[in-house]
Structures are given as C-alpha cells and as structure tokens.
Design an enzyme around this catalytic site. Structure first.
Site, mmCIF file in Angstrom:
data_model
loop_
_atom_site.group_PDB
_atom_site.id
_atom_site.type_symbol
_atom_site.label_atom_id
_atom_site.label_comp_id
_atom_site.label_asym_id
_atom_site.label_seq_id
_atom_site.Cartn_x
_atom_site.Cartn_y
_atom_site.Cartn_z
ATOM 1 N N GLU A 82 0.805 -1.218 0.000
ATOM 2 C CA GLU A 82 0.000 0.000 0.000
ATOM 3 C C GLU A 82 0.840 1.271 0.000
ATOM 4 O OE1 GLU A 82 -3.958 -1.782 2.244
ATOM 5 O OE2 GLU A 82 -2.397 -0.836 3.456
ATOM 6 N N ASP B 130 -11.901 -6.857 -2.723
ATOM 7 C CA ASP B 130 -12.727 -8.067 -2.650
ATOM 8 C C ASP B 130 -14.140 -7.650 -2.257
ATOM 9 O OD1 ASP B 130 -13.070 -8.548 0.478
ATOM 10 O OD2 ASP B 130 -10.992 -7.947 0.127
#
Length: 236
Positions: free
Chosen positions: A13, A201
C-alpha cells in the site's frame, strides 16, 4: 505550510508512493519506518503502520507529535459492502466508525461503534480533503468512486453473515481494519483526515480467493489517487 502524513497498513500500500518520493530520509519509531520527503512537490511523511486499529492510531499520534503533519491520509484496500462497488472501485470516506466496538451492555445509550466520551458514532472526515480526494479518484478511475462511510474492525471479513451484520450495524460502503483508528486519533489531535480505499474483494465467501489476486492492483490504484491528492494540496 502543508505537510501530509500518509498511512498504509501494508508494504504493497505504500511502495508506489515511496518510489515516487524525493529527498527521502528515514526515522524509525515504535517499530515503524517513517519516510520523510517530497511527493508531487509537497512535503510528506509516509509510514507503513501494520495491520489493525491500534497500529494505525499509534502511527497517527507519532505523525502528529514528531513530524507535525497538518493533514492525514489513510490509503489502502478494503472489502465492498455495497453491491454497486466492484473490485478496483474507490471509496472516499465521509466518516469512519468501528463495527466491532460495543458498550451497549454498560448503557443502552451507547450505540454500536460509539466510544465512551464521544457524542458521535462516526468520526467525520475533512470536507476539503473529501473534495480533493474525490477529484483525485475520478482522475484515476473516472465514474468509479463513491463517498460514504468506512467501517473498521480487527477482523478480515470473508463471510456473508459477517458482511450482512456490518451493513446492518453501520450502513458503510466498505470494511477494513485501520480507518476508524486513524480517524479517531486524527480527530483527537484536531488534524484533518480522509480515508481512501480501493476495493480488493467483496467481503463475502469469495474474499479469500479475490483478495490475494486483486490486492496489489487495488493498492497501487489507491496510491495513484493519494499522489494525485498530494498534487492538488501542493497547488492550493
């Protein structure tokens, strides 16, 4: 002078942002490396905080106390709680709340997510940062950004019953593990914040399969948005 603190839970990230920074110097505190430098012409401090609310809160406090940041962005991935949000889409926080904080047994006056001592369930993000982040997200992935609530808890949500419970309790657009810790600590310090999340997701029975596949793609997209936000702040 504007100085932006950028927090991501995992290396994936923050690695894109670190690759784009200049004039880096590193300071290690409380087990995390804080990278101070320039991103898109703006003074920034980037840190990989680790997973979970406590890690995020710890790093926000260090950013405030030791690096005197004026704004905070929490960047990373999340599971979708909204049918209209698909993998790769983006969420900008209107506010953030805990989905696993419940003091109702102490007093029925406490709602799920409400921290004793606070008169609100969710911690509002800064309106200007919301506006800048939304514009940045739209520049990266036009037509695929929503502004709304982020729900945080110390659990990876990968079951339908978990997902449905969080939706019912919070009305959030996405769920993850650091945003509300960031939001509460930034609010306590009076530092404007915003959360940027890319969907990795669907936070259901498919999550265990989708997350490893799409984590890197979503994280890098979120980093692009964060860099664009830094560019906007530098121009203000």
């Amino acid at each position: 002078m504007t100085k932006l603190g950028i927090i991501g839970a995992m290396q994936v990230e923050v690695e894109t942002l670190l690759g784009e920074m200049t004039n880096q110097r590193t300071t290690r505190k409380a087990g995390s490396d804080f990278y101070e430098g320039t991103l898109e012409g703006l003074p920034v401090v980037v840190v990989q905080c680790g997973v979970g609310k406590v890690n995020a809160a710890l790093c926000v406090q260090i950013l405030c106390d030791c690096f005197q940041v004026t704004h905070i962005v929490n960047t990373g991935v999340a599971g979708s709680l909204c049918n209209e949000l698909d993998i790769g889409d983006l969420v900008i926080s209107r506010d953030a709340m805990y989905h696993d904080f419940d003091c109702g047994v102490i007093s029925p006056a406490y709602q799920v997510g409400q921290v004793p001592g606070f008169d609100t369930v969710a911690f509002p993000a800064d309106e200007k940062l919301i506006s800048y982040a939304f514009a940045a997200a739209e520049s990266v992935n036009p037509g695929h950004t929503r502004i709304g609530r982020v729900a945080s808890g110390d659990q990876f949500v990968c079951r339908k019953d978990q997902k449905e419970s969080i939706i019912s309790l919070t009305g959030a657009l996405c769920t993850e593990m650091e945003g509300a810790g960031t939001a509460q600590t930034a609010s306590r310090n009076g530092v404007p914040y915003v959360i940027i999340r890319a969907i990795s997701d669907k936070a259901d029975d498919s999550a265990e399969m989708d997350y490893p596949t799409f984590e890197t793609i979503a994280a890098h997209r979120c980093a692009q948005v964060t860099a664009s936000l830094a560019r906007q702040l530098n121009q203000k």
